[in-house]
Design a protein around this motif. Structure first.
Motif, PDB file in Angstrom:
ATOM      1  N   PHE A 148       3.422 -14.993  12.725  1.00  0.00           N
ATOM      2  CA  PHE A 148       4.139 -13.708  12.679  1.00  0.00           C
ATOM      3  C   PHE A 148       4.414 -13.291  11.240  1.00  0.00           C
ATOM      4  CE2 PHE A 148       8.094 -11.355  12.180  1.00  0.00           C
ATOM      5  CZ  PHE A 148       7.856 -10.251  12.971  1.00  0.00           C
ATOM      6  N   TRP A 149       4.935 -14.230  10.426  1.00  0.00           N
ATOM      7  CA  TRP A 149       5.282 -13.872   9.053  1.00  0.00           C
ATOM      8  C   TRP A 149       4.038 -13.615   8.211  1.00  0.00           C
ATOM      9  CZ3 TRP A 149       9.665 -11.894   8.828  1.00  0.00           C
ATOM     10  CH2 TRP A 149      10.765 -12.404   9.522  1.00  0.00           C
ATOM     11  N   CYS A 150       2.942 -14.272   8.521  1.00  0.00           N
ATOM     12  CA  CYS A 150       1.681 -13.958   7.837  1.00  0.00           C
ATOM     13  C   CYS A 150       1.231 -12.546   8.182  1.00  0.00           C
ATOM     14  CB  CYS A 150       0.599 -14.966   8.222  1.00  0.00           C
ATOM     15  SG  CYS A 150       0.829 -16.609   7.505  1.00  0.00           S
ATOM     16  N   GLY A 151       1.347 -12.195   9.480  1.00  0.00           N
ATOM     17  CA  GLY A 151       1.006 -10.838   9.885  1.00  0.00           C
ATOM     18  C   GLY A 151       1.953  -9.812   9.300  1.00  0.00           C
ATOM     19  N   TRP A 152       3.240 -10.179   9.225  1.00  0.00           N
ATOM     20  CA  TRP A 152       4.255  -9.303   8.626  1.00  0.00           C
ATOM     21  C   TRP A 152       3.932  -9.057   7.147  1.00  0.00           C
ATOM     22  CZ3 TRP A 152       7.497  -6.234  10.900  1.00  0.00           C
ATOM     23  CH2 TRP A 152       8.654  -5.774  10.268  1.00  0.00           C
ATOM     24  N   LEU A 153       3.525 -10.120   6.461  1.00  0.00           N
ATOM     25  CA  LEU A 153       3.125  -9.974   5.063  1.00  0.00           C
ATOM     26  C   LEU A 153       1.861  -9.118   4.951  1.00  0.00           C
ATOM     27  CD1 LEU A 153       3.584 -10.786   2.101  1.00  0.00           C
ATOM     28  CD2 LEU A 153       2.221 -12.831   2.533  1.00  0.00           C
ATOM     29  N   GLY A 154       0.949  -9.276   5.914  1.00  0.00           N
ATOM     30  CA  GLY A 154      -0.246  -8.442   5.925  1.00  0.00           C
ATOM     31  C   GLY A 154       0.098  -6.969   6.052  1.00  0.00           C
ATOM     32  N   LEU A 155       1.109  -6.647   6.863  1.00  0.00           N
ATOM     33  CA  LEU A 155       1.570  -5.267   6.954  1.00  0.00           C
ATOM     34  C   LEU A 155       2.098  -4.777   5.609  1.00  0.00           C
ATOM     35  CD1 LEU A 155       3.461  -5.228  10.393  1.00  0.00           C
ATOM     36  CD2 LEU A 155       1.254  -4.179   9.857  1.00  0.00           C
ATOM     37  N   GLY A 156       2.735  -5.699   4.886  1.00  0.00           N
ATOM     38  CA  GLY A 156       3.217  -5.345   3.555  1.00  0.00           C
ATOM     39  C   GLY A 156       2.079  -5.010   2.606  1.00  0.00           C
ATOM     40  N   VAL A 157       0.989  -5.773   2.696  1.00  0.00           N
ATOM     41  CA  VAL A 157      -0.186  -5.482   1.864  1.00  0.00           C
ATOM     42  C   VAL A 157      -0.752  -4.108   2.213  1.00  0.00           C
ATOM     43  CG1 VAL A 157      -2.547  -6.191   1.316  1.00  0.00           C
ATOM     44  CG2 VAL A 157      -0.737  -7.916   1.523  1.00  0.00           C
ATOM     45  N   CYS A 158      -0.826  -3.809   3.505  1.00  0.00           N
ATOM     46  CA  CYS A 158      -1.301  -2.493   3.946  1.00  0.00           C
ATOM     47  C   CYS A 158      -0.379  -1.384   3.430  1.00  0.00           C
ATOM     48  CB  CYS A 158      -1.382  -2.430   5.467  1.00  0.00           C
ATOM     49  SG  CYS A 158      -2.623  -3.530   6.183  1.00  0.00           S
ATOM     50  N   TYR A 159       0.928  -1.645   3.480  1.00  0.00           N
ATOM     51  CA  TYR A 159       1.887  -0.652   2.980  1.00  0.00           C
ATOM     52  C   TYR A 159       1.693  -0.432   1.477  1.00  0.00           C
ATOM     53  CZ  TYR A 159       6.270   1.811   2.157  1.00  0.00           C
ATOM     54  OH  TYR A 159       7.206   2.750   1.807  1.00  0.00           O
ATOM     55  N   LEU A 160       1.496  -1.539   0.732  1.00  0.00           N
ATOM     56  CA  LEU A 160       1.282  -1.428  -0.702  1.00  0.00           C
ATOM     57  C   LEU A 160       0.043  -0.589  -1.004  1.00  0.00           C
ATOM     58  CD1 LEU A 160       1.972  -2.239  -3.616  1.00  0.00           C
ATOM     59  CD2 LEU A 160       0.638  -4.333  -3.264  1.00  0.00           C
ATOM     60  N   LEU A 161      -1.035  -0.822  -0.272  1.00  0.00           N
ATOM     61  CA  LEU A 161      -2.250  -0.033  -0.472  1.00  0.00           C
ATOM     62  C   LEU A 161      -1.999   1.435  -0.140  1.00  0.00           C
ATOM     63  CD1 LEU A 161      -4.901  -2.478   1.044  1.00  0.00           C
ATOM     64  CD2 LEU A 161      -4.440  -2.049  -1.379  1.00  0.00           C
ATOM     65  N   ALA A 162      -1.194   1.674   0.897  1.00  0.00           N
ATOM     66  CA  ALA A 162      -0.917   3.051   1.307  1.00  0.00           C
ATOM     67  C   ALA A 162      -0.101   3.805   0.263  1.00  0.00           C
ATOM     68  CB  ALA A 162      -0.184   3.059   2.647  1.00  0.00           C
ATOM     69  N   THR A 163       0.700   3.086  -0.529  1.00  0.00           N
ATOM     70  CA  THR A 163       1.496   3.761  -1.561  1.00  0.00           C
ATOM     71  C   THR A 163       0.626   4.340  -2.670  1.00  0.00           C
ATOM     72  OG1 THR A 163       1.824   1.672  -2.790  1.00  0.00           O
ATOM     73  CG2 THR A 163       3.503   2.278  -1.153  1.00  0.00           C
ATOM     74  N   HIS A 164      -0.634   3.919  -2.740  1.00  0.00           N
ATOM     75  CA  HIS A 164      -1.540   4.442  -3.750  1.00  0.00           C
ATOM     76  C   HIS A 164      -2.285   5.685  -3.266  1.00  0.00           C
ATOM     77  CE1 HIS A 164      -0.833   0.338  -5.234  1.00  0.00           C
ATOM     78  NE2 HIS A 164      -1.128   0.820  -6.426  1.00  0.00           N
ATOM     79  N   LEU A 165      -2.028   6.106  -2.016  1.00  0.00           N
ATOM     80  CA  LEU A 165      -2.636   7.329  -1.521  1.00  0.00           C
ATOM     81  C   LEU A 165      -1.851   8.536  -2.011  1.00  0.00           C
ATOM     82  CD1 LEU A 165      -3.321   6.174   2.177  1.00  0.00           C
ATOM     83  CD2 LEU A 165      -4.911   6.144   0.229  1.00  0.00           C
ATOM     84  N   ASP A 166      -2.254   9.710  -1.608  1.00  0.00           N
ATOM     85  CA  ASP A 166      -1.610  10.943  -2.040  1.00  0.00           C
ATOM     86  C   ASP A 166      -0.171  10.979  -1.532  1.00  0.00           C
ATOM     87  OD1 ASP A 166      -0.867  13.428  -2.835  1.00  0.00           O
ATOM     88  OD2 ASP A 166      -2.440  14.517  -1.773  1.00  0.00           O
ATOM     89  N   GLN A 167       0.798  10.814  -2.433  1.00  0.00           N
ATOM     90  CA  GLN A 167       2.200  10.761  -2.045  1.00  0.00           C
ATOM     91  C   GLN A 167       2.785  12.125  -1.721  1.00  0.00           C
ATOM     92  OE1 GLN A 167       4.207   7.539  -1.939  1.00  0.00           O
ATOM     93  NE2 GLN A 167       2.049   7.249  -1.516  1.00  0.00           N
TER      94      GLN A 167
END
Length: 340
Positions: free
Chosen positions: A209-228
Protein backbone atom coordinates in the motif's frame (compact mmCIF):
# COMPACT_ATOMS: atom_id res chain seq x y z
CA UNK A 1 8.82 -4.10 11.86
CA UNK A 2 5.69 -2.46 13.20
CA UNK A 3 4.27 1.06 12.98
CA UNK A 4 5.53 1.68 16.52
CA UNK A 5 8.99 2.10 15.00
CA UNK A 6 7.83 5.61 14.08
CA UNK A 7 7.40 6.28 17.79
CA UNK A 8 10.72 4.64 18.66
CA UNK A 9 12.62 6.98 16.34
CA UNK A 10 10.25 9.92 16.60
CA UNK A 11 12.88 12.26 18.04
CA UNK A 12 15.45 11.34 15.37
CA UNK A 13 12.87 11.89 12.62
CA UNK A 14 12.08 15.31 14.06
CA UNK A 15 15.80 16.05 14.06
CA UNK A 16 15.98 15.24 10.36
CA UNK A 17 12.86 17.35 9.77
CA UNK A 18 14.23 20.44 11.52
CA UNK A 19 17.49 20.18 9.60
CA UNK A 20 15.50 20.00 6.37
CA UNK A 21 13.45 23.04 7.38
CA UNK A 22 16.61 25.00 8.21
CA UNK A 23 17.99 24.24 4.77
CA UNK A 24 14.72 25.40 3.22
CA UNK A 25 14.92 28.72 5.06
CA UNK A 26 18.51 29.18 3.82
CA UNK A 27 16.99 30.59 0.66
CA UNK A 28 20.20 31.59 -1.10
CA UNK A 29 22.41 28.71 0.03
CA UNK A 30 24.29 27.26 -2.93
CA UNK A 31 24.22 23.47 -2.52
CA UNK A 32 26.36 22.92 -5.61
CA UNK A 33 24.28 20.15 -7.21
CA UNK A 34 20.83 20.47 -8.88
CA UNK A 35 19.45 17.47 -6.98
CA UNK A 36 20.59 18.92 -3.66
CA UNK A 37 19.14 22.28 -4.65
CA UNK A 38 15.79 20.65 -5.33
CA UNK A 39 15.89 18.82 -1.99
CA UNK A 40 16.73 22.06 -0.19
CA UNK A 41 13.89 23.90 -1.93
CA UNK A 42 11.49 21.11 -0.88
CA UNK A 43 12.45 21.53 2.79
CA UNK A 44 9.00 22.84 3.71
CA UNK A 45 8.10 19.13 3.75
CA UNK A 46 9.85 18.96 7.12
CA UNK A 47 6.78 20.66 8.62
CA UNK A 48 4.61 17.82 7.33
CA UNK A 49 6.88 15.41 9.21
CA UNK A 50 6.36 17.47 12.37
CA UNK A 51 2.58 17.44 11.93
CA UNK A 52 2.49 13.69 11.23
CA UNK A 53 4.69 12.71 14.17
CA UNK A 54 3.13 15.20 16.61
CA UNK A 55 -0.37 13.97 15.79
CA UNK A 56 0.77 10.37 16.07
CA UNK A 57 2.28 11.12 19.48
CA UNK A 58 -0.92 12.80 20.68
CA UNK A 59 -3.03 9.79 19.66
CA UNK A 60 -0.66 7.43 21.48
CA UNK A 61 -0.81 9.63 24.59
CA UNK A 62 -4.61 9.74 24.52
CA UNK A 63 -4.74 5.97 23.95
CA UNK A 64 -2.61 5.23 27.01
CA UNK A 65 -4.71 7.23 29.47
CA UNK A 66 -7.91 9.23 29.49
CA UNK A 67 -7.36 12.96 29.66
CA UNK A 68 -9.77 15.80 30.19
CA UNK A 69 -9.78 18.32 27.40
CA UNK A 70 -8.41 21.11 29.59
CA UNK A 71 -5.61 18.96 31.01
CA UNK A 72 -4.68 17.77 27.53
CA UNK A 73 -4.34 21.34 26.24
CA UNK A 74 -2.53 22.47 29.39
CA UNK A 75 0.23 19.93 28.78
CA UNK A 76 0.69 21.11 25.19
CA UNK A 77 0.63 24.78 26.25
CA UNK A 78 3.26 24.20 28.96
CA UNK A 79 5.54 22.54 26.41
CA UNK A 80 5.28 25.09 23.60
CA UNK A 81 4.34 28.53 24.87
CA UNK A 82 7.22 29.27 27.31
CA UNK A 83 9.81 28.87 24.54
CA UNK A 84 7.50 30.65 22.10
CA UNK A 85 7.12 33.73 24.32
CA UNK A 86 10.84 33.75 25.13
CA UNK A 87 11.58 34.15 21.41
CA UNK A 88 8.46 35.95 20.17
CA UNK A 89 8.35 38.86 22.61
CA UNK A 90 11.88 40.23 22.03
CA UNK A 91 11.62 39.53 18.30
CA UNK A 92 8.30 41.39 18.02
CA UNK A 93 9.75 44.32 19.97
CA UNK A 94 12.63 44.30 17.48
CA UNK A 95 10.10 44.35 14.62
CA UNK A 96 8.36 47.30 16.24
CA UNK A 97 11.61 49.24 16.64
CA UNK A 98 13.33 48.28 13.39
CA UNK A 99 10.43 47.81 10.95
CA UNK A 100 7.78 50.02 12.56
CA UNK A 101 5.44 47.13 13.32
CA UNK A 102 2.46 48.35 15.38
CA UNK A 103 2.00 47.64 19.06
CA UNK A 104 -0.99 45.49 18.12
CA UNK A 105 1.44 42.96 16.62
CA UNK A 106 2.66 42.14 20.13
CA UNK A 107 -0.93 41.72 21.31
CA UNK A 108 -1.98 39.47 18.41
CA UNK A 109 1.23 37.43 18.64
CA UNK A 110 0.73 36.97 22.39
CA UNK A 111 -2.86 35.82 21.91
CA UNK A 112 -1.84 33.42 19.12
CA UNK A 113 -4.37 35.12 16.85
CA UNK A 114 -1.76 36.66 14.57
CA UNK A 115 -2.17 33.97 11.92
CA UNK A 116 -5.81 34.90 11.40
CA UNK A 117 -5.46 38.67 11.81
CA UNK A 118 -2.19 39.00 9.86
CA UNK A 119 -0.86 42.27 11.35
CA UNK A 120 2.45 43.70 10.27
CA UNK A 121 5.06 42.00 12.44
CA UNK A 122 3.10 38.73 12.74
CA UNK A 123 5.20 35.79 13.93
CA UNK A 124 5.78 32.62 11.93
CA UNK A 125 2.60 30.58 11.40
CA UNK A 126 3.68 27.22 12.87
CA UNK A 127 2.89 27.73 16.56
CA UNK A 128 -0.59 29.05 15.80
CA UNK A 129 -1.05 26.15 13.39
CA UNK A 130 0.15 23.54 15.88
CA UNK A 131 -2.18 24.87 18.58
CA UNK A 132 -5.07 24.74 16.08
CA UNK A 133 -4.39 21.06 15.45
CA UNK A 134 -4.08 20.43 19.20
CA UNK A 135 -7.53 21.98 19.72
CA UNK A 136 -9.22 19.55 17.33
CA UNK A 137 -7.20 16.42 18.16
CA UNK A 138 -9.25 15.11 21.17
CA UNK A 139 -12.66 15.17 19.41
CA UNK A 140 -11.15 13.67 16.25
CA UNK A 141 -9.46 11.01 18.38
CA UNK A 142 -12.67 10.07 20.16
CA UNK A 143 -14.58 9.84 16.90
CA UNK A 144 -11.98 7.57 15.29
CA UNK A 145 -11.53 5.49 18.45
CA UNK A 146 -15.24 4.70 18.50
CA UNK A 147 -15.33 3.75 14.83
CA UNK A 148 -14.57 0.40 13.22
CA UNK A 149 -13.84 2.19 9.96
CA UNK A 150 -10.95 4.43 10.89
CA UNK A 151 -9.42 4.22 7.45
CA UNK A 152 -12.63 5.55 5.91
CA UNK A 153 -12.79 8.40 8.41
CA UNK A 154 -9.14 9.25 7.74
CA UNK A 155 -9.82 9.17 4.00
CA UNK A 156 -12.81 11.48 4.47
CA UNK A 157 -10.66 13.89 6.50
CA UNK A 158 -7.92 13.82 3.87
CA UNK A 159 -10.37 14.47 1.02
CA UNK A 160 -12.07 17.19 3.06
CA UNK A 161 -8.70 18.84 3.68
CA UNK A 162 -7.85 18.74 -0.01
CA UNK A 163 -11.24 20.23 -0.87
CA UNK A 164 -10.72 22.96 1.75
CA UNK A 165 -7.38 23.85 0.19
CA UNK A 166 -8.96 24.01 -3.25
CA UNK A 167 -11.66 26.39 -2.01
CA UNK A 168 -9.14 28.66 -0.27
CA UNK A 169 -6.87 28.74 -3.32
CA UNK A 170 -9.74 29.36 -5.72
CA UNK A 171 -11.08 32.24 -3.63
CA UNK A 172 -7.64 33.72 -3.02
CA UNK A 173 -7.34 33.10 0.73
CA UNK A 174 -3.60 32.59 0.55
CA UNK A 175 -3.15 33.73 4.13
CA UNK A 176 -4.60 30.54 5.61
CA UNK A 177 -3.20 27.87 3.34
CA UNK A 178 -0.17 27.09 5.54
CA UNK A 179 -2.48 25.29 7.97
CA UNK A 180 -4.95 24.08 5.33
CA UNK A 181 -2.16 22.37 3.39
CA UNK A 182 -1.41 20.22 6.44
CA UNK A 183 -4.97 19.10 7.23
CA UNK A 184 -4.62 15.91 5.09
CA UNK A 185 -1.33 14.98 6.81
CA UNK A 186 -2.99 15.64 10.19
CA UNK A 187 -5.67 13.01 9.49
CA UNK A 188 -3.02 10.63 8.21
CA UNK A 189 -1.17 11.15 11.50
CA UNK A 190 -4.31 10.27 13.45
CA UNK A 191 -4.58 6.95 11.64
CA UNK A 192 -0.87 6.15 12.01
CA UNK A 193 -1.16 6.99 15.71
CA UNK A 194 -3.79 4.28 16.20
CA UNK A 195 -1.66 1.80 14.25
CA UNK A 196 1.38 2.59 16.40
CA UNK A 197 -0.58 2.49 19.68
CA UNK A 198 -2.01 -0.92 18.77
CA UNK A 199 1.40 -2.28 17.73
CA UNK A 200 0.17 -3.08 14.24
CA UNK A 201 2.84 -4.76 12.18
CA UNK A 202 3.90 -3.73 8.72
CA UNK A 203 2.73 -6.72 6.74
CA UNK A 204 3.13 -7.33 3.04
CA UNK A 205 -0.18 -5.64 2.33
CA UNK A 206 0.90 -2.53 4.25
CA UNK A 207 4.22 -2.35 2.42
CA UNK A 208 2.50 -2.70 -0.95
CA UNK A 209 0.00 0.00 0.00
CA UNK A 210 2.70 2.50 0.98
CA UNK A 211 4.69 1.70 -2.16
CA UNK A 212 1.58 2.38 -4.21
CA UNK A 213 0.91 5.51 -2.15
CA UNK A 214 4.43 6.70 -2.90
CA UNK A 215 3.84 5.89 -6.57
CA UNK A 216 0.84 8.23 -6.50
CA UNK A 217 3.18 10.85 -5.11
CA UNK A 218 5.53 10.38 -8.06
CA UNK A 219 2.57 10.78 -10.44
CA UNK A 220 1.52 13.92 -8.57
CA UNK A 221 5.06 15.32 -8.82
CA UNK A 222 5.08 14.72 -12.58
CA UNK A 223 1.66 16.35 -12.87
CA UNK A 224 2.95 19.53 -11.18
CA UNK A 225 5.17 20.07 -14.22
CA UNK A 226 2.14 20.31 -16.52
CA UNK A 227 0.38 23.55 -17.40
CA UNK A 228 -0.55 24.97 -13.98
CA UNK A 229 -2.93 27.50 -15.52
CA UNK A 230 -5.34 24.65 -16.24
CA UNK A 231 -5.26 23.02 -12.78
CA UNK A 232 -2.97 24.41 -10.09
CA UNK A 233 -1.31 21.57 -8.13
CA UNK A 234 0.49 22.85 -5.01
CA UNK A 235 3.78 21.16 -4.19
CA UNK A 236 2.71 20.95 -0.54
CA UNK A 237 0.29 18.15 -1.40
CA UNK A 238 3.22 16.02 -2.55
CA UNK A 239 4.10 15.32 1.09
CA UNK A 240 0.72 13.74 1.73
CA UNK A 241 2.05 10.86 -0.37
CA UNK A 242 5.72 10.85 0.61
CA UNK A 243 5.88 11.60 4.36
CA UNK A 244 4.87 8.21 5.77
CA UNK A 245 6.91 6.09 3.28
CA UNK A 246 9.89 8.40 3.77
CA UNK A 247 9.72 8.10 7.58
CA UNK A 248 9.33 4.31 7.42
CA UNK A 249 12.37 3.97 5.14
CA UNK A 250 14.46 6.14 7.46
CA UNK A 251 13.35 4.05 10.47
CA UNK A 252 14.25 0.86 8.61
CA UNK A 253 17.72 2.29 8.04
CA UNK A 254 18.05 3.12 11.74
CA UNK A 255 17.00 -0.43 12.60
CA UNK A 256 19.30 -2.29 10.19
CA UNK A 257 22.28 -0.06 9.38
CA UNK A 258 25.17 1.05 11.64
CA UNK A 259 23.98 4.66 11.96
CA UNK A 260 24.52 5.16 15.67
CA UNK A 261 26.44 8.41 15.30
CA UNK A 262 23.90 9.88 12.90
CA UNK A 263 21.06 8.81 15.18
CA UNK A 264 22.63 10.51 18.19
CA UNK A 265 23.14 13.73 16.26
CA UNK A 266 19.59 13.75 14.94
CA UNK A 267 18.29 12.95 18.41
CA UNK A 268 19.98 16.09 19.77
CA UNK A 269 18.39 18.16 16.99
CA UNK A 270 15.01 16.53 17.54
CA UNK A 271 15.07 17.14 21.30
CA UNK A 272 15.60 20.84 20.67
CA UNK A 273 13.59 21.07 17.43
CA UNK A 274 10.98 23.50 18.78
CA UNK A 275 13.57 25.96 20.04
CA UNK A 276 15.67 25.59 16.87
CA UNK A 277 12.59 26.30 14.76
CA UNK A 278 11.52 29.36 16.76
CA UNK A 279 14.96 30.93 16.55
CA UNK A 280 15.42 29.92 12.91
CA UNK A 281 12.23 31.59 11.66
CA UNK A 282 12.82 34.77 13.64
CA UNK A 283 16.30 36.01 14.47
CA UNK A 284 18.15 33.76 12.05
CA UNK A 285 15.72 34.70 9.31
CA UNK A 286 17.22 38.20 9.37
CA UNK A 287 19.89 37.13 6.88
CA UNK A 288 20.52 40.51 5.30
CA UNK A 289 20.85 42.20 8.69
CA UNK A 290 23.13 39.51 10.12
CA UNK A 291 25.41 39.63 7.11
CA UNK A 292 26.22 43.23 7.94
CA UNK A 293 28.08 41.88 10.97
CA UNK A 294 29.31 38.53 9.63
CA UNK A 295 30.39 38.36 6.01
CA UNK A 296 32.29 35.64 4.18
CA UNK A 297 32.27 37.16 0.73
CA UNK A 298 30.44 35.56 -2.20
CA UNK A 299 30.53 32.02 -0.77
CA UNK A 300 27.52 31.79 1.57
CA UNK A 301 28.11 28.20 2.65
CA UNK A 302 30.42 29.20 5.49
CA UNK A 303 27.90 31.80 6.64
CA UNK A 304 25.13 29.25 6.90
CA UNK A 305 27.41 26.70 8.55
CA UNK A 306 28.18 29.25 11.24
CA UNK A 307 24.59 30.47 11.59
CA UNK A 308 23.25 26.90 11.85
CA UNK A 309 25.79 26.14 14.59
CA UNK A 310 24.90 29.28 16.55
CA UNK A 311 21.18 28.63 16.00
CA UNK A 312 21.46 25.12 17.47
CA UNK A 313 23.66 26.27 20.36
CA UNK A 314 21.23 29.04 21.36
CA UNK A 315 18.34 26.59 21.06
CA UNK A 316 20.14 24.27 23.50
CA UNK A 317 20.53 27.16 25.97
CA UNK A 318 16.89 28.18 25.56
CA UNK A 319 15.68 24.59 26.04
CA UNK A 320 17.71 24.19 29.24
CA UNK A 321 16.51 27.53 30.58
CA UNK A 322 12.85 26.76 29.91
CA UNK A 323 13.13 23.26 31.37
CA UNK A 324 14.84 24.66 34.47
CA UNK A 325 12.08 27.21 35.02
CA UNK A 326 9.43 24.56 34.47
CA UNK A 327 11.01 22.26 37.07
CA UNK A 328 11.23 25.12 39.58
CA UNK A 329 7.58 25.97 38.99
CA UNK A 330 6.55 22.34 39.49
CA UNK A 331 8.51 22.10 42.73
CA UNK A 332 6.98 25.36 43.92
CA UNK A 333 3.48 24.13 43.06
CA UNK A 334 4.01 20.80 44.81
CA UNK A 335 5.38 22.56 47.90
CA UNK A 336 2.33 24.81 48.08
CA UNK A 337 0.05 21.76 47.80
CA UNK A 338 1.85 20.04 50.68
CA UNK A 339 1.61 23.08 52.92
CA UNK A 340 -2.02 23.82 52.01
Amino acid sequence: MSYSVLSKYRTELMGAAILWVMLFHAYDLDMGWPVLEWLRAAGFGGVDIFILLSTMGLVMSLSRRGQEYGAFLARRVSRILPAYYAVMVPYTVFQMAYRQAPLSALIWNSLLLYYWVRPKGAFNWYVAGAMTFYLITPPCFRRMQASRRREWLAAAGILGGLALCRIFLHDGYWGVVDIAYRVPVFFLGLLIGFYAAEGRRLKTGDILFWCGWLGLGVCYLLATHLDQEVVFLPMCHLFLFTTVPMCLVVCWCFEHLPLGGLRRGLRVLGTHSLEIYLLNVSWFNEVELLRRFVSFGPDNRLYYLLSFAVNIALAWVLHRAVEGLREKWQRHTEKNRETA
